[in-house]
Design a protein around this motif. Structure first.
Motif, PDB file in Angstrom:
ATOM      1  N   PHE A  81      -6.211  -4.054   3.106  1.00 50.26           N
ATOM      2  CA  PHE A  81      -5.914  -3.266   4.305  1.00 50.26           C
ATOM      3  C   PHE A  81      -7.097  -3.376   5.255  1.00 50.26           C
ATOM      4  CE2 PHE A  81      -3.068  -1.827   1.121  1.00 50.26           C
ATOM      5  CZ  PHE A  81      -1.910  -1.448   1.783  1.00 50.26           C
ATOM      6  N   PHE A 104      -2.608  -6.138   5.220  1.00 47.99           N
ATOM      7  CA  PHE A 104      -2.005  -5.200   6.169  1.00 47.99           C
ATOM      8  C   PHE A 104      -3.070  -4.803   7.192  1.00 47.99           C
ATOM      9  CE2 PHE A 104       0.230  -4.820   2.165  1.00 47.99           C
ATOM     10  CZ  PHE A 104       1.571  -4.761   2.524  1.00 47.99           C
ATOM     11  N   THR A 109      -4.185  -2.584  10.418  1.00 44.69           N
ATOM     12  CA  THR A 109      -3.782  -1.345  11.083  1.00 44.69           C
ATOM     13  C   THR A 109      -3.759  -1.494  12.599  1.00 44.69           C
ATOM     14  OG1 THR A 109      -6.053  -0.479  11.129  1.00 44.69           O
ATOM     15  CG2 THR A 109      -4.685   0.067   9.207  1.00 44.69           C
ATOM     16  N   TYR A 113       0.648  -8.583   7.706  1.00 47.87           N
ATOM     17  CA  TYR A 113       1.406  -7.634   8.515  1.00 47.87           C
ATOM     18  C   TYR A 113       0.440  -7.026   9.525  1.00 47.87           C
ATOM     19  CZ  TYR A 113       4.531  -7.833   4.432  1.00 47.87           C
ATOM     20  OH  TYR A 113       5.335  -8.254   3.395  1.00 47.87           O
ATOM     21  N   THR A 133      10.375   0.137   7.668  1.00 45.09           N
ATOM     22  CA  THR A 133       9.988  -0.352   6.346  1.00 45.09           C
ATOM     23  C   THR A 133       9.623  -1.811   6.500  1.00 45.09           C
ATOM     24  OG1 THR A 133      11.444   1.206   5.195  1.00 45.09           O
ATOM     25  CG2 THR A 133      10.768  -0.758   3.988  1.00 45.09           C
ATOM     26  N   VAL A 180       6.815  -0.270   1.444  1.00 48.05           N
ATOM     27  CA  VAL A 180       5.729  -0.015   2.385  1.00 48.05           C
ATOM     28  C   VAL A 180       6.345   0.367   3.726  1.00 48.05           C
ATOM     29  CG1 VAL A 180       3.670  -0.891   3.527  1.00 48.05           C
ATOM     30  CG2 VAL A 180       4.240  -1.678   1.210  1.00 48.05           C
ATOM     31  N   LYS A 181       6.026   1.576   4.179  1.00 52.37           N
ATOM     32  CA  LYS A 181       6.531   2.071   5.462  1.00 52.37           C
ATOM     33  C   LYS A 181       5.378   2.219   6.445  1.00 52.37           C
ATOM     34  CE  LYS A 181      10.286   4.780   3.347  1.00 52.37           C
ATOM     35  NZ  LYS A 181      11.441   4.254   4.076  1.00 52.37           N
ATOM     36  N   VAL A 182       5.675   2.126   7.742  1.00 49.96           N
ATOM     37  CA  VAL A 182       4.639   2.292   8.762  1.00 49.96           C
ATOM     38  C   VAL A 182       5.094   3.275   9.839  1.00 49.96           C
ATOM     39  CG1 VAL A 182       3.748  -0.045   8.426  1.00 49.96           C
ATOM     40  CG2 VAL A 182       5.442   0.362  10.212  1.00 49.96           C
ATOM     41  N   TYR A 192      -0.053   3.107   7.013  1.00 53.02           N
ATOM     42  CA  TYR A 192       0.816   2.553   5.985  1.00 53.02           C
ATOM     43  C   TYR A 192       1.022   3.564   4.860  1.00 53.02           C
ATOM     44  CZ  TYR A 192       0.073  -2.046   8.138  1.00 53.02           C
ATOM     45  OH  TYR A 192       0.034  -3.112   9.009  1.00 53.02           O
ATOM     46  N   ARG A 193       2.251   3.674   4.408  1.00 51.42           N
ATOM     47  CA  ARG A 193       2.609   4.514   3.263  1.00 51.42           C
ATOM     48  C   ARG A 193       3.138   3.595   2.168  1.00 51.42           C
ATOM     49  NH1 ARG A 193       4.112   9.917   2.101  1.00 51.42           N
ATOM     50  NH2 ARG A 193       5.850  10.169   0.649  1.00 51.42           N
ATOM     51  N   ILE A 194       2.396   3.478   1.084  1.00 45.60           N
ATOM     52  CA  ILE A 194       2.767   2.588  -0.014  1.00 45.60           C
ATOM     53  C   ILE A 194       3.388   3.440  -1.116  1.00 45.60           C
ATOM     54  CG2 ILE A 194       1.920   0.887  -1.668  1.00 45.60           C
ATOM     55  CD1 ILE A 194      -0.341   1.794   1.184  1.00 45.60           C
ATOM     56  N   SER A 214      -1.390   6.541   0.916  1.00 45.23           N
ATOM     57  CA  SER A 214      -1.305   6.466   2.379  1.00 45.23           C
ATOM     58  C   SER A 214      -2.648   6.009   2.933  1.00 45.23           C
ATOM     59  CB  SER A 214      -0.926   7.825   2.970  1.00 45.23           C
ATOM     60  OG  SER A 214       0.354   8.223   2.519  1.00 45.23           O
TER      61      SER A 214
END
Length: 309
Positions: free
Chosen positions: A36, A60, A62, A91, A125, A134-136, A148-150, A208
């Motif tokens: 991340f 990922f 941010t 991402y 998602t 994984v949601k953002v 990010y929420r893993i 998160s």
């Protein structure tokens, strides 16, 4: 599952804190590592850990500020030099694809592995398989910045082998089918439903990891009931106006997010270089713990285990 803080500073590198990068080690879960952010010199930090660039499966990002992406081109090249052939997916916000493609092109960096870049948008998602989601959500920063929420999917319960032995079912291939919840017929004609021989479902973990942001409700949503929340705390509580003007958060604001979200633990990162030494660190930590007792202050090379529930 472990969180490995590679860089916990804000804006520019300092002797005691490098710029942003966090590794989520999933070696037991999927034999890989998710990264991340990738600030300047992230790969140098990796040299002092057991992290292997070839094991990095996903990165990922941010947001596109330099202290979060300037280490990316070098790491991509190093992963290739290390002989990695497995695909790598990046991402990030709109613009990440152009940044990666242009830096690799202009530096004549040729990768030996497939590179996939996916640009992300608000409230979606971005990844899902049989293990993780994984949601953002878009946060509040000077440029588009995401959190990010893993979510680890729930794991099936343990097979009750002793109970099977009690009814005369010996270990063998049938155990695997029952473990998968399948219905099977055994030699004596009995039909067994695997679900009847499994212990309670094991709840998956939630992590998160939020990018740079002001205090905002989106952060609460991303962090709801998280086992671990990683939130920036660029400034001390008496610099709330400065934090707002620079689109950042204070220690107390990060702690308030954790409290409202009912998170289990909070790790503060992205600490301004104005705070140095043990006394400053204890001050920042005390401010956060006054609001959220399970707050902690991250430092470079800190490894945080996230045990199974």
């Amino acid at each position: 599952m472990n969180l490995y803080f590679l860089g916990t500073g804000a804006g520019l590198p300092a002797k005691h804190r490098n710029v942003s990068s966090i590794a989520l080690e999933l070696l037991e879960e999927r034999g890989s590592i998710w990264l991340f952010d990738c600030g300047e010199a992230t790969q140098h930090r990796i040299l002092y850990t057991n992290i292997k660039p070839a094991k990095i499966e996903k990165i990922f990002i941010t947001h596109l500020h330099g202290d979060h992406i300037y280490g990316l081109p070098g790491l991509l090249g190093t992963r290739s030099f290390h002989g990695a052939e497995s695909p790598l997916v990046i991402y990030g916000p709109p613009g990440i694809k152009a940044f990666v493609e242009q830096t690799l092109k202009l530096s004549f960096t040729h990768l030996k592995y497939p590179l996939i870049t996916k640009e992300i948008f608000d409230d979606e998602t971005v990844f899902e398989d049989d293990q993780f989601i994984v949601k953002v959500k878009k946060l509040e920063h000077g440029i588009p910045s995401f959190g990010y929420r893993i979510i680890e999917k729930d794991l099936p319960g343990t097979l009750l082998a002793d109970r099977l032995k009690e009814i005369g079912v010996k270990p063998g291939p049938i155990y695997k089918k029952l473990k998968n919840g399948e219905t099977v017929q055994i030699a004596d004609g009995r039909v067994l439903n695997g679900k009847d021989f499994l212990g309670p479902v094991k709840k998956g973990r939630i992590v998160s990891i939020l990018g740079d942001t002001r205090y905002c409700k989106q952060s609460v949503g991303l962090s709801k009931d998280a086992d671990v929340l990683v939130h920036e705390a660029t400034f001390a509580k008496d610099e709330e106006l400065l934090a707002y003007n620079y689109f950042h958060s204070t220690t107390v604001q990060a702690a308030q997010i954790a409290l409202e979200a009912n998170a289990k633990t909070l790790w503060l990162t992205h600490i301004s270089s104005r705070y140095q030494g043990e006394e400053d660190c204890q001050m920042l930590l005390a401010e956060a713990r006054a609001v959220f007792p399970e707050a902690n202050l991250a430092h470079d090379f800190l490894c945080v285990p996230i045990p199974k529930k």
